[in-house]
Design an enzyme around this catalytic site. Structure first.
Site, PDB file in Angstrom:
ATOM      1  N   CYS A  92       0.973  -1.310   0.112  1.00  0.00           N
ATOM      2  CA  CYS A  92       0.435  -0.018   0.146  1.00  0.00           C
ATOM      3  C   CYS A  92       0.563   1.099  -0.188  1.00  0.00           C
ATOM      4  CB  CYS A  92      -0.879  -0.096   0.940  1.00  0.00           C
ATOM      5  SG  CYS A  92      -2.276  -1.608   0.960  1.00  0.00           S
ATOM      6  N   HIS A 367      -9.272   3.478  -1.896  1.00  0.00           N
ATOM      7  CA  HIS A 367      -7.474   3.044  -1.178  1.00  0.00           C
ATOM      8  C   HIS A 367      -6.901   2.533  -3.255  1.00  0.00           C
ATOM      9  CE1 HIS A 367      -4.029   2.105  -0.124  1.00  0.00           C
ATOM     10  NE2 HIS A 367      -4.042   0.996   0.558  1.00  0.00           N
ATOM     11  N   CYS A 397       0.525   2.907   6.263  1.00  0.00           N
ATOM     12  CA  CYS A 397       0.623   1.261   7.014  1.00  0.00           C
ATOM     13  C   CYS A 397       0.606   0.314   5.547  1.00  0.00           C
ATOM     14  CB  CYS A 397      -0.501   0.603   8.241  1.00  0.00           C
ATOM     15  SG  CYS A 397      -2.209   0.878   7.041  1.00  0.00           S
TER      16      CYS A 397
END
Length: 411
Positions: A92, A367, A397
């Protein structure tokens, strides 16, 4: 080290990541990047041949997102053949890692002008499509570190921190309301461009498709916990469930309280975002006006089962490198992978919550894994200019127990 200036940042709207249903689901990820490259060149007026490299984050590098999306997007955009491209994966954090790697090249003096960012078409290449899982299907590693799905890790954090279902739902509602206000006031319009059908030229999407401005605490409360059944799946060598595997690392926790739902976790979307970085000599030689500069970058590792706690040490590391404290940061963009991530980071660093995700986050907006870091940078830069503030810290994160952070300063 040389200054690294941010010339501009652009992004697509985020489309719902459902095959055949989201507005961008019919567009190949290379084409999403190609259109973003075109917009970046037109907005800045740069000579495309001067770009030393295109660095792109992509998480699920499989199928249409394999074969080095960055280089193929350069070709799809009809940029000069001399412009190179490379694709990276830090889960991510990939989009922000692309920015940071590009910044290193400019800071070293080896590169003058670099495009960086990311893309993810989650409707066309679903999460997990590569079949690899977080441990890469390495049975030897699995015996040493029994990593669990991130939703279970998020619920474990909430349990340890004492964040209730009410707490995470309240944060989710805040995200929706802040995003709705930002959209209504046109706060995203500076970076956004309309994505068109590559064949017909018809506009497909002009604004973010995922937000639900009519969300209430009541509607959020009606959603079932998303990871209860997953946590009960036998996955250990002795028949342990995923919850039990997680609790082996945290024996003082009696039971994982599952509080995260589809409403207080990040949305699955399609999207691309790019940032243009340049060195001082190039800026001066071409009479360009930078919008910002990179102050510091950092990554940090943390315990891999709980997985999502490293935004705290990554932010602390970046702040130390910049000679700053958390109180010196005007705006924070803490990626809302799950509501508990920003909640914990705010608590750990003593951040004023009013400075965090002031225009909503991934819970409301979605996202697009490989693109999110670059999109957050553009969002922060736009907001610094709109609100006449100076500094922002972006942090995400990352799977496997990592975090990434970047501090930018408005010029």
């Amino acid at each position: 080290m040389r200054d690294v200036f941010i010339l501009d940042a652009v992004r697509t709207p985020r489309g719902r990541g459902k095959a055949g249903k989201g507005a961008l689901s019919g567009v190949h990820p290379q084409e999403l990047v190609a259109q973003t490259l075109g917009q970046l060149a037109r907005r800045t007026g740069i000579e495309r041949k001067d770009v030393d490299d295109v660095v792109l984050g992509v998480v699920t590098q499989f199928g249409e997102q394999g074969a080095n999306v960055a280089r193929n997007a350069v070709l799809a955009a009809e940029w000069p053949e001399e412009v190179t491209g490379t694709t990276l994966n830090r889960f991510c954090g990939s989009g922000l890692q692309a920015v940071n790697f590009a910044a290193y090249g400019v800071a070293s003096g080896d590169q003058r002008l670099v495009v960086c960012g990311g893309v993810e078409s989650m409707s066309r290449v679903a999460m997990g499509a590569d079949g690899a899982m977080l441990d890469g299907l390495n049975t030897h590693l699995r015996k040493k570190v029994a990593m669990v799905p991130q939703g279970i890790s998020a619920d474990l954090i909430a349990t340890i921190e004492g964040f209730s279902r009410k707490d995470v739902d309240a944060f989710a509602l805040r995200s929706q309301k802040h995003a709705a206000r930002a959209i209504e006031e046109g706060r995203f319009s500076k970076s956004l461009f309309a994505v068109v059908d590559p064949d017909s030229g018809k506009v497909l999407l002009e604004k973010d498709e995922y937000p639900r401005p009519d969300t209430t605490l009541e509607t959020l409360g009606q959603l079932g916990a998303a990871f209860v059944q997953m946590g009960a799946v036998p996955a250990g060598p002795g028949g342990e469930t995923l919850d039990q595997l997680a609790l082996k690392r945290y024996p003082k926790v009696a039971k994982i309280e599952h509080v995260h739902t589809a409403g207080n976790s990040s949305g699955i979307v399609d999207g691309a975002g790019l940032v243009l970085l340049a060195g001082a000599e190039y800026v001066k030689a071409h009479g360009l006006k930078p919008r910002g500069r990179i102050r510091a970058t950092a990554t940090a590792g943390a315990e891999p089962v709980i997985m999502l706690t490293a935004p705290t040490p990554a932010s602390q590391k970046a702040l130390k490198l910049a000679g700053m404290s958390a109180k010196d940061i005007d705006l924070w963009e803490i990626n809302e992978a799950f509501a508990t991530v920003p909640l914990q980071t705010i608590r750990n660093l003593g951040i004023d919550a009013d400075r965090v995700n002031v225009n909503g986050g991934a819970i409301a907006l979605g996202h697009p894994l490989g693109a999110t870091g670059a999109i957050l940078l553009g969002t922060a830069l736009d907001e610094l200019e709109r609100s006449n503030k100076a500094t922002a810290l972006l942090t995400l994160c990352i799977g496997g127990g990592m975090g990434i952070a970047t501090i930018i300063e408005r010029v």
